[in-house]
Design a protein around this motif. Structure first.
Motif, PDB file in Angstrom:
ATOM      1  N   ALA A 108     156.479  48.232  -3.021  1.00 50.77           N
ATOM      2  CA  ALA A 108     155.981  49.341  -3.840  1.00 50.77           C
ATOM      3  C   ALA A 108     154.784  50.078  -3.244  1.00 50.77           C
ATOM      4  O   ALA A 108     153.715  50.159  -3.861  1.00 50.77           O
ATOM      5  CB  ALA A 108     155.617  48.807  -5.227  1.00 50.77           C
ATOM      6  N   PRO A 109     154.912  50.625  -2.081  1.00 53.96           N
ATOM      7  CA  PRO A 109     153.790  51.386  -1.529  1.00 53.96           C
ATOM      8  C   PRO A 109     153.639  52.716  -2.273  1.00 53.96           C
ATOM      9  O   PRO A 109     154.613  53.296  -2.723  1.00 53.96           O
ATOM     10  CB  PRO A 109     154.231  51.634  -0.086  1.00 53.96           C
ATOM     11  CG  PRO A 109     155.719  51.656  -0.160  1.00 53.96           C
ATOM     12  CD  PRO A 109     156.106  50.703  -1.245  1.00 53.96           C
ATOM     13  N   CYS A 110     152.409  53.150  -2.417  1.00 53.96           N
ATOM     14  CA  CYS A 110     152.163  54.467  -3.005  1.00 53.96           C
ATOM     15  C   CYS A 110     152.046  55.460  -1.859  1.00 53.96           C
ATOM     16  O   CYS A 110     151.340  55.197  -0.869  1.00 53.96           O
ATOM     17  CB  CYS A 110     150.872  54.458  -3.823  1.00 53.96           C
ATOM     18  SG  CYS A 110     150.991  53.359  -5.239  1.00 53.96           S
ATOM     19  N   ALA A 111     152.730  56.554  -1.975  1.00 54.22           N
ATOM     20  CA  ALA A 111     152.770  57.494  -0.855  1.00 54.22           C
ATOM     21  C   ALA A 111     152.673  58.918  -1.362  1.00 54.22           C
ATOM     22  O   ALA A 111     152.983  59.213  -2.524  1.00 54.22           O
ATOM     23  CB  ALA A 111     154.058  57.306  -0.058  1.00 54.22           C
TER      24      ALA A 111
ATOM     25  N   GLY B 226     139.216  51.970   3.187  1.00 53.04           N
ATOM     26  CA  GLY B 226     140.476  51.298   3.495  1.00 53.04           C
ATOM     27  C   GLY B 226     141.532  51.457   2.423  1.00 53.04           C
ATOM     28  O   GLY B 226     142.566  50.784   2.446  1.00 53.04           O
ATOM     29  N   ASP B 227     141.302  52.364   1.486  1.00 51.81           N
ATOM     30  CA  ASP B 227     142.267  52.503   0.391  1.00 51.81           C
ATOM     31  C   ASP B 227     143.342  53.541   0.687  1.00 51.81           C
ATOM     32  O   ASP B 227     144.309  53.663  -0.056  1.00 51.81           O
ATOM     33  CB  ASP B 227     141.547  52.855  -0.919  1.00 51.81           C
ATOM     34  CG  ASP B 227     140.738  54.136  -0.792  1.00 51.81           C
ATOM     35  OD1 ASP B 227     140.487  54.573   0.353  1.00 51.81           O
ATOM     36  OD2 ASP B 227     140.367  54.702  -1.836  1.00 51.81           O
ATOM     37  N   LEU B 228     143.169  54.293   1.750  1.00 53.32           N
ATOM     38  CA  LEU B 228     144.143  55.326   2.101  1.00 53.32           C
ATOM     39  C   LEU B 228     144.383  55.339   3.612  1.00 53.32           C
ATOM     40  O   LEU B 228     143.452  55.149   4.397  1.00 53.32           O
ATOM     41  CB  LEU B 228     143.621  56.716   1.710  1.00 53.32           C
ATOM     42  CG  LEU B 228     143.849  57.223   0.283  1.00 53.32           C
ATOM     43  CD1 LEU B 228     143.097  58.538   0.106  1.00 53.32           C
ATOM     44  CD2 LEU B 228     145.330  57.426   0.008  1.00 53.32           C
ATOM     45  N   ILE B 229     145.622  55.563   3.984  1.00 55.80           N
ATOM     46  CA  ILE B 229     145.954  55.822   5.389  1.00 55.80           C
ATOM     47  C   ILE B 229     146.459  57.250   5.464  1.00 55.80           C
ATOM     48  O   ILE B 229     147.297  57.668   4.644  1.00 55.80           O
ATOM     49  CB  ILE B 229     147.040  54.852   5.893  1.00 55.80           C
ATOM     50  CG1 ILE B 229     146.495  53.418   5.907  1.00 55.80           C
ATOM     51  CG2 ILE B 229     147.528  55.254   7.274  1.00 55.80           C
ATOM     52  CD1 ILE B 229     147.559  52.371   6.194  1.00 55.80           C
TER      53      ILE B 229
ATOM     54  N   LEU C 134     150.354  60.385   3.362  1.00 49.33           N
ATOM     55  CA  LEU C 134     149.364  59.465   2.792  1.00 49.33           C
ATOM     56  C   LEU C 134     150.026  58.165   2.379  1.00 49.33           C
ATOM     57  O   LEU C 134     151.112  58.182   1.785  1.00 49.33           O
ATOM     58  CB  LEU C 134     148.732  60.084   1.533  1.00 49.33           C
ATOM     59  CG  LEU C 134     148.074  61.456   1.689  1.00 49.33           C
ATOM     60  CD1 LEU C 134     147.810  62.046   0.313  1.00 49.33           C
ATOM     61  CD2 LEU C 134     146.767  61.301   2.462  1.00 49.33           C
ATOM     62  N   LEU C 135     149.385  57.071   2.696  1.00 48.45           N
ATOM     63  CA  LEU C 135     149.780  55.772   2.149  1.00 48.45           C
ATOM     64  C   LEU C 135     148.573  55.227   1.404  1.00 48.45           C
ATOM     65  O   LEU C 135     147.474  55.174   1.965  1.00 48.45           O
ATOM     66  CB  LEU C 135     150.159  54.799   3.260  1.00 48.45           C
ATOM     67  CG  LEU C 135     151.537  54.922   3.879  1.00 48.45           C
ATOM     68  CD1 LEU C 135     151.740  53.839   4.916  1.00 48.45           C
ATOM     69  CD2 LEU C 135     152.617  54.844   2.817  1.00 48.45           C
ATOM     70  N   ALA C 136     148.792  54.851   0.171  1.00 42.58           N
ATOM     71  CA  ALA C 136     147.657  54.419  -0.652  1.00 42.58           C
ATOM     72  C   ALA C 136     147.818  52.967  -1.055  1.00 42.58           C
ATOM     73  O   ALA C 136     148.940  52.482  -1.240  1.00 42.58           O
ATOM     74  CB  ALA C 136     147.566  55.294  -1.894  1.00 42.58           C
ATOM     75  N   ALA C 137     146.663  52.326  -1.205  1.00 41.96           N
ATOM     76  CA  ALA C 137     146.687  50.925  -1.638  1.00 41.96           C
ATOM     77  C   ALA C 137     147.186  50.830  -3.071  1.00 41.96           C
ATOM     78  O   ALA C 137     147.838  49.868  -3.446  1.00 41.96           O
ATOM     79  CB  ALA C 137     145.289  50.320  -1.521  1.00 41.96           C
TER      80      ALA C 137
END
Lengths: 970, 180
Positions: free
Chosen positions: B22-25, B61-64, B75-78
C-alpha cells in the motif's frame, strides 16, 4: 571406410580419455569429448550425411564451421528437437541423437532423389516462370509439400530463453589472434572491452596449433579484465552500434539435460566501438559433381586432422586456385594423409609449392568426379586448351577444394560499410571502416600474421585513446584467380550446394538478362539457404561476371543482412512465451471476478470477464442472459480498463476543442460530452467522453484500447504543433476503477449501498459528472451509458474496487441484478447501434461515414482532421457507411467479416459485417455493417457471403432497440 | 498464469525482491520546474524538485521525489498524511497541481548486489539507477520507473495493472539465477 581417427598428437581439441556414444540415423557411433558431430561422423567413416534441397543429391560434410551448406541434421527428441543444425558446429554429447534431413525413407535410399530425373525441368527461376505459364497453382501443392529441410518439433518448448542488455566501450567479435590482440590493447588502455567467440576455444584458425602468442594474449585478456563470451555468435549489427549475439548456454542434444533449462541467451550489447575480427571462409572451386560426399574445403580437412585428429580420407586430390593450398597440403601430408596431386587451375603454382614432395599439375582442372555416395576418384585435364582434351584419372577418396579466401565482411556490410575488390587475391575486403565498426585480421583482408596482430592492437588502443585509427595493411592471402568453373563439361558444377544452384543456372539467369547480383540471387535462390551463401556468393558473382563480360568488382556483392547465422525463434522471443508472450493488464479486482466465476478473455490488452457463466452455460448463452437481466432489472460491469486522462491547464478547453469533434469549451463544470478524435487525415482514431472537473481541468474517458494512442496523440499535438498551449495531459487509468451499474433498477441498487441522493436520476442528468464520497472513499460518478439503459459509471480509487463490488453484490439479490461481462455489453451496444471504434471502423472511416455529419456541420471552429473531411475522396460517392442489418430469416447469425456482394465471390464487394449478435431484446440476429452508400439503402435486401455460405439480410436504420432513448432515464 | 504474488518476497543469493504494501503515490505536474509550484514544494518539503534523471528524499524522509519528465515529478509517500500535506501546500500554485496516484502504481523494492544483473535481463542497462537517480525505462516490455536512493537498493514503480506480468517475468529470471 574413408575417414578414420589419426593418432595423437593430432587432435588438439579432443579428449581421448572421454569417449562419447551417439546415434546417427539410429546407428550407434562413438566419438570423443571435444568432437563436433561432423568430426565424429567423419572419424566413424560416415560420408553420406544428408540430401540436398531441390535435387536430393547425396551430400557429406563440406566444411568445418558456420558456413556448412550440406551437413544439416535434426538433433534431439521431442520438444528439444532442433531442425537444420549444422553438424560442423554442434559439440558432441553423450547420448546425442541426430538424423538426416530432407530424405525419405532414409538418407541412403531417398525417394526425393527422383527429382534428379526432372532436373532439366526445374531451371533457375522455376517459380517465376510458372507464375506466367502454365500457372503456379499446378505446382504449388507439390512444392509446398517438398519445401523445407528438417522438421520442427510439434511439442511446446519447455526450456527458457533470456535476453540480456549490456554496454561496452570496445566490443570485439572474433576470438582469433587479431581479435585477442585488439581486445587486450583496448582493455590495457582502460576500456571496458568485450570479446565474443563462437567457439569454446580462443585462437581462431590457430586454435589447434598450440600457439604460444595466442595463449599469452588469452592470459593477458583475462588479466586486463576483457569480458570474454565463448559459444556466443554475433549475428547482427543494428543502428547506433547495437550488436546482437546468441550464446549457447546448455549442451544442445544432451538427452540428460534437466526438464527445463536456460537454453540460449540473446545478448544486446550497445558498444561505443565494434571491432569485427570474424576471420574468413575458404572458397570452393567449381568442377563437375563438386558436391559429392568426399569433396570438401581444404582448410576444413586440415582443421579436422589437426584439431580433431580425423583424417577425412586416405588419399586426397587438392583442386587449387590459390597459394594457400600448398600449406594445407603439407599439413595433411604431415598428418599422414597421402596427397595424390595438387591440381592448380593457374598457369603457375604458388611460390611455396614444393614439386619434389608432391605431384603438382598446373593449368589443370578436375573434369569428372567418380563415385556417387562417396568419392572414388576423379579425372582431370589441362585447362590450357580444351578441357575435353586427354583426361587423366586419379584414384582418391577425398577431393579438397582450395579456391582462395573470402573475408567475413558480413558485420561490416550490415553496419553500412562498403567493399572493394582485390583482383590479385580475388576477394572483397572492407573499403575503410563502417560507421562505428572497424575490421581487423582476415576479415579486413589482413592475412599475414604479424601485420594482423600489429594492426589489431594499434586499432584497439587508438579507439580508446581517440587517436587516428590505423589503416588495415591488407595482404598476405597469396594469389588467387577469379576463375572458377570449367566450361564445356557435362555434370553439374554447383555454385550453391545448399540450394542446388549450378553454374548453368547462373548462366541461364544471365541469358535471361538478369544483370544485378541482387536479382540473380532472388531468381536463382543462390545464397538464400540457411548458410546464406557463405561459400557460394562470390563464386556466383564471378560466374555472373564471366557471363556478362564484367569483372567481379563491376558485378559487386549483395548486401549482407542479419542474421549472420540461423537463430532460433526461442532466442529471439526470449521470455516472451506462454503467459509472458504479451504484457497483459489485470483488473484491480481480478481476484474478485475470478471468485465469481468470471470467464476471462483478452480485450485491448486487458484480461477481462467476458461473461459469468452459470452451470450449463457457455460464454455466449451467459451473455444473452446477462444482457436480458440488465434490460429488465440491473447489472454490474467492471469498466476499469476504460481509458482515463486528466487534461489540465489554462488552455485545456481550447486544446480539447481542437482535438475532438464536439465543442468541449462550452461544457459547464460537471457536464460531459461525447467526442470523436480524428487524425489529420480525418479518419477516426478514438471516441470517448469529456467531462469538466474545473475551469481548467477536464476528465477524458477514452476507449479501453485507445488510451495509449489518445495520450500519444495529445502529446504529439502539444509538443509539435500547439507548442504555445499550456496544457498537461496525465493518464490516470489505473488510479480509478470504474464500476458501471446499468439497468432500470440501477439507482435503486446504488442507493442501497449508500450513494447519496444528489446522484439520483432526478438530481443528476444523463451525461453529467459529480464528485462525491461513499464514506471516506472519493467518487467521480458519471451518468453515461453504453448499454442504452440508465447507467452510472462509478469511478473510485482502484484499491477500493473490491470493497464496493462486494457491497453491491451483497445487495444484488434484492434487486434481481447480475454481473455482466464484455460480451453482454457488446450485445446491448449493438442493439443500440453504438459505434465501437476498431470494430465498426477501419483506417479509412470518417465521422460522416458513421452518422456524425451533423456534428461536424454544427461545429464552426477548427479541429484536427477537419480540412481532410472536405477532400474529394471524403465526399465521393460509394463510401462505406455504417448501417444496421437484420437477418432475413430471423434465425441465422450474420458472421462478422462476411462480405456483402451481389454475387458469390469473386465479385465486387459492397461492404462487410463489422459487429453481430443475437439480440435477446428483439429475439432475432442483428448486425452492424459498413456498406457502400449504406445511408441511402435502408430497406434494401442484401446478400452476404462467408466461407462459402450465403446469408441474406435487410438494411435497417439503427438503433434497433429503444430508438427514442427513453430507457437512459430509467 | 501462475499466481504472481505467490512466494513473495522473491529471493536468490544476493538479491531480494519485495512488494511494498500500500504505497502512497502522487504526481506533481507543472509547466515550469522552477515556477510557483516548484517553490511551494521546496518550501513545504525542504527539497527542490529533482533535476533531470534525479531522485531525492525529503529531510524528514517522509517523501521521495523522482523526476519522470520535464513537467512531472513522481511522489512516493510514507503515508497519506504526507501526501495530503503536500497537496495542501501546492494547492495555491496556479502553474501545476498534484494528482493522487495511490493505488495506481505498485512499488517493488530490490536489494542486493545483483540488482543490475536482474534489470539488464528485464530491460537494459539504462534501467539501472545509481543512488540519486531516477530512470524511465521499459522492463519486461512494460513502462517502469526505477529509482535509487542508496547503494544496493532500487525501487521499481510500475502501473498496478502490469504488476503480475512484471513479477512473473522476474520470477522466471530468478529461477534461472538459482539454477545457474
Amino acid at each position: 571406410m574413408s575417414g578414420y581417427r589419426l593418432a595423437a598428437p593430432h587432435g588438439a581439441f579432443i579428449n581421448r580419455a572421454r569417449p562419447l556414444s551417439f546415434t546417427f540415423n539410429g546407428r550407434p557411433l562413438a566419438g570423443f569429448a571435444g568432437d563436433t558431430l561432423a568430426s565424429a561422423l567423419l572419424a566413424s567413416g560416415v560420408r553420406l550425411v544428408g540430401r540436398s534441397f531441390k535435387l536430393h543429391r547425396p551430400r557429406g560434410v563440406f566444411s568445418c564451421g558456420v558456413e556448412e551448406p550440406c551437413a544439416l541434421v535434426d538433433v534431439g527428441r521431442g520438444s528439444r528437437r532442433t531442425p537444420n543444425t549444422r553438424a560442423t558446429v554442434l559439440p558432441l554429447q553423450e547420448g546425442l541423437s541426430a538424423v538426416s534431413v530432407n530424405c525419405w525413407p532414409g538418407v541412403s535410399v531417398d525417394i526425393g532423389a527422383l527429382n534428379g530425373l526432372l532436373a532439366a525441368a526445374l531451371p533457375a527461376g522455376f517459380y517465376y516462370k510458372t507464375f506466367k505459364w502454365p500457372g503456379w497453382r499446378w505446382f504449388e501443392p507439390a512444392i509446398r509439400r517438398m519445401a523445407g529441410l528438417g522438421h520442427a518439433p510439434l511439442e511446446a518448448d519447455a526450456d527458457h530463453y533470456e535476453e540480456i542488455a549490456q554496454e561496452a566501450d570496445v566490443l570485439v567479435v572474433g576470438g582469433g589472434i587479431a581479435g585477442l590482440a585488439c581486445a587486450v590493447a583496448a582493455a590495457r588502455a582502460g576500456a571496458a572491452a568485450w570479446l565474443l567467440s563462437s567457439s569454446e576455444r580462443l585462437g581462431g584458425a590457430l586454435s589447434y596449433r598450440g600457439d604460444r602468442e595466442v595463449a599469452e594474449l588469452a592470459e593477458a585478456a583475462r588479466r586486463f579484465g576483457v569480458r570474454i563470451l565463448t559459444r556466443t555468435t554475433a549475428f547482427g549489427v543494428y543502428d547506433h552500434n547495437l550488436l546482437v549475439a546468441c550464446e549457447r548456454t546448455c549442451a544442445e542434444g544432451d538427452p540428460d539435460l534437466p526438464q527445463c533449462v536456460l537454453r540460449e541467451r540473446l545478448w544486446k550489447i550497445r558498444a561505443r566501438h565494434i571491432v569485427s575480427a570474424a576471420g574468413s571462409f575458404e572458397r570452393p572451386l567449381l568442377f563437375p559433381d563438386n558436391d559429392r560426399p568426399g569433396v570438401m574445403l581444404a582448410h576444413a580437412a586440415a582443421r579436422y586432422a589437426l584439431g580433431y585428429g580425423v583424417a577425412c580420407g586416405k588419399r586426397a586430390v587438392i583442386a587449387a586456385n590459390s597459394d594457400g593450398a600448398y600449406a594445407i597440403a603439407r599439413d595433411l601430408r604431415a598428418a599422414g594423409i597421402e596427397i595424390a596431386a595438387i591440381l592448380d587451375r593457374r598457369a603457375q603454382a604458388g611460390p611455396d609449392a614444393d614439386t619434389r614432395q608432391m605431384k603438382i599439375v598446373t593449368a589443370a582442372a578436375i573434369t569428372a568426379v567418380h563415385g556417387r555416395r562417396r568419392v572414388r576418384g576423379c579425372h582431370f585435364a589441362s585447362t590450357g586448351g580444351s578441357p575435353r582434351g586427354r583426361a587423366e584419372r586419379i584414384e582418391c577418396d577425398l577431393i579438397l577444394s582450395a579456391g582462395g579466401y573470402t573475408p567475413a565482411v558480413h558485420l561490416h556490410s550490415q553496419a553500412g560499410g562498403r567493399l572493394r575488390y582485390l583482383s590479385d587475391s580475388a576477394m572483397f575486403v572492407p573499403d575503410g571502416a563502417a560507421p562505428g565498426l572497424y575490421s581487423v585480421g582476415a576479415c579486413a583482408g589482413v592475412f599475414a600474421r604479424g601485420p594482423a596482430v600489429g594492426h589489431a592492437a594499434a586499432l584497439g588502443e587508438a579507439l580508446v585513446r581517440g587517436h587516428l585509427v590505423p589503416a588495415a595493411p591488407v595482404g598476405g592471402a597469396g594469389r588467387a584467380e577469379a576463375v572458377t568453373r570449367v566450361a564445356g563439361l557435362g555434370g553439374k558444377q554447383f555454385v550453391d550446394l545448399q540450394n542446388d544452384v549450378t553454374a548453368a543456372d547462373v548462366e541461364l539467369a544471365a541469358r535471361e538478362n538478369y544483370r544485378s547480383v541482387e536479382h540473380l540471387k532472388r531468381y536463382t535462390t543462390t545464397g538464400m539457404g540457411t548458410d546464406q551463401g557463405k561459400s557460394s556468393n562470390i563464386n556466383a558473382l564471378i560466374v555472373m561476371g564471366e557471363c556478362t563480360g564484367r569483372v567481379p568488382a563491376e558485378v559487386g556483392t549483395t548486401r549482407f543482412r542479419p542474421p549472420f547465422v540461423p537463430v532460433s525463434l526461442g532466442a529471439i522471443a526470449g521470455r516472451r512465451a506462454g503467459s509472458l508472450y504479451r504484457a497483459l493488464k489485470e483488473l484491480p479486482a481480478h481476484g474478485w471476478h475470478a471468485g465469481h466465476a468470471a470467464q476471462f478473455e483478452t480485450f485491448g490488452d486487458w484480461r477481462r470477464p467476458a461473461a459469468y457463466p452459470q452451470p450449463g452455460e457457455t460464454v455466449e448463452t451467459a451473455a444473452l442472459r446477462e444482457a436480458a437481466t440488465v434490460r429488465s432489472r440491473a447489472g454490474l460491469f467492471d469498466g476499469s480498463p476504460l481509458g482515463k486522462l486528466e487534461v489540465y491547464g489554462p488552455d485545456a478547453a481550447r486544446f480539447l476543442d481542437l482535438m475532438y469533434v464536439g465543442t468541449m469549451s462550452k461544457l459547464a463544470i460537471g457536464q460531459a460530452r461525447y467526442g470523436l478524435l480524428l487524425s489529420e487525415h480525418g479518419t477516426l482514431v478514438d471516441d470517448g467522453i469529456v467531462a469538466r472537473l474545473g475551469p481548467q481541468h477536464f476528465w477524458v474517458n477514452t476507449t479501453t484500447a485507445g488510451i495509449d494512442r489518445t495520450a500519444a496523440a495529445f502529446e504529439e499535438w502539444l509538443q509539435c504543433e500547439f507548442v504555445d498551449f499550456r496544457v498537461l495531459v496525465t493518464p490516470v487509468t489505473s488510479r480509478w476503477a470504474n464500476l458501471t451499474v446499468a439497468g432500470p433498477r440501477a439507482w435503486q441498487w446504488l442507493a442501497a449501498v449508500g450513494l447519496t441522493d444528489e446522484l439520483a436520476p432526478q438530481a443528476m442528468k444523463h451525461m453529467t459528472l459529480r464528485a462525491s464520497r461513499l464514506g471516506e472513499i472519493p467518487l467521480r460518478v458519471l451518468r453515461a451509458s453504453f448499454s442504452g439503459e440508465l447507467g452510472y459509471e462509478v469511478n473510485l480509487p482502484a484499491d477500493h474496487a473490491e470493497g464496493l463490488l462486494e457491497r453491491l453484490w451483497e445487495r444484488s439479490g434484492e434487486i434481481g441484478a447480475c454481473l455482466y461481462g464484455i460480451e453482454a455489453l457488446q450485445v446491448m451496444r449493438i442493439e443500440k447501434g453504438y459505434l465501437h471504434i476498431g470494430s465498426d471502423t477501419d483506417g479509412t472511416t470518417l465521422p460522416q461515414d458513421v452518422g456524425f455529419a451533423r456534428g461536424i456541420e454544427h461545429k464552426g471552429a477548427n479541429f484536427v482532421g477537419r480540412r481532410s473531411l472536405a477532400r474529394p475522396a471524403a465526399l465521393a460517392a460509394g463510401r462505406l457507411q455504417l448501417v444496421g442489418l437484420k437477418s432475413a430469416d430471423a434465425r441465422s447469425l450474420l458472421p462478422v467479416g462476411a462480405h456483402i456482394a451481389a454475387h458469390a465471390p469473386p465479385a465486387p464487394i459492397d461492404g462487410r459485417v463489422t459487429s453481430s449478435c443475437f439480440s435477446p431484446a428483439l429475439a432475432l440476429p442483428i448486425a452492424l455493417a459498413l456498406l457502400s452508400e449504406g445511408a441511402r439503402r435502408t430497406g434494401e435486401r442484401v446478400r452476404l457471403w462467408h466461407l462459402g455460405q450465403e446469408y441474406q439480410a435487410q438494411v435497417v436504420k439503427t438503433p434497433f432497440f429503444d430508438p427514442q432513448g427513453e430507457r437512459l432515464n430509467g | 498464469m501462475a499466481d504472481p504474488f505467490a512466494g513473495l518476497p522473491l529471493a536468490v543469493a544476493d538479491l531480494k525482491v519485495e512488494l511494498i504494501e500500500a504505497p502512497c503515490a502522487g504526481s506533481l505536474r507543472y509547466f515550469d520546474p522552477t515556477g510557483l509550484l516548484a517553490q511551494a514544494v521546496h518550501t513545504a518539503c525542504g527539497v527542490a524538485l529533482p533535476g533531470t534523471g534525479r531522485a531525492a528524499s525529503t529531510p524528514r524522509g517522509d517523501l521521495i521525489l523522482a523526476w519522470r519528465s520535464p513537467t512531472e515529478t513522481v511522489l512516493l509517500a510514507a503515508d497519506q498524511a504526507a501526501l495530503a500535506a503536500l497537496g495542501t501546500a501546492v494547492a495555491a500554485a496556479t502553474d501545476g497541481y498534484l494528482i493522487e496516484l495511490t493505488g495506481a502504481v505498485r512499488v517493488l523494492r530490490l536489494s542486493g548486489v545483483r540488482i543490475a544483473d536482474l534489470l539488464c535481463r528485464l530491460g537494459g542497462t539504462a534501467s539501472v539507477a545509481q543512488p540519486g537517480e531516477s530512470r524511465r525505462s521499459r522492463l519486461a516490455d512494460v513502462p517502469v520507473l526505477t529509482l535509487s536512493l542508496r547503494r544496493l537498493e532500487t525501487q521499481l514503480l510500475v502501473d498496478r495493472a502490469y504488476l503480475p506480468h512484471l513479477l512473473n517475468w522476474m520470477r522466471e529470471t530468478l529461477l534461472d539465477f538459482a539454477a545457474a
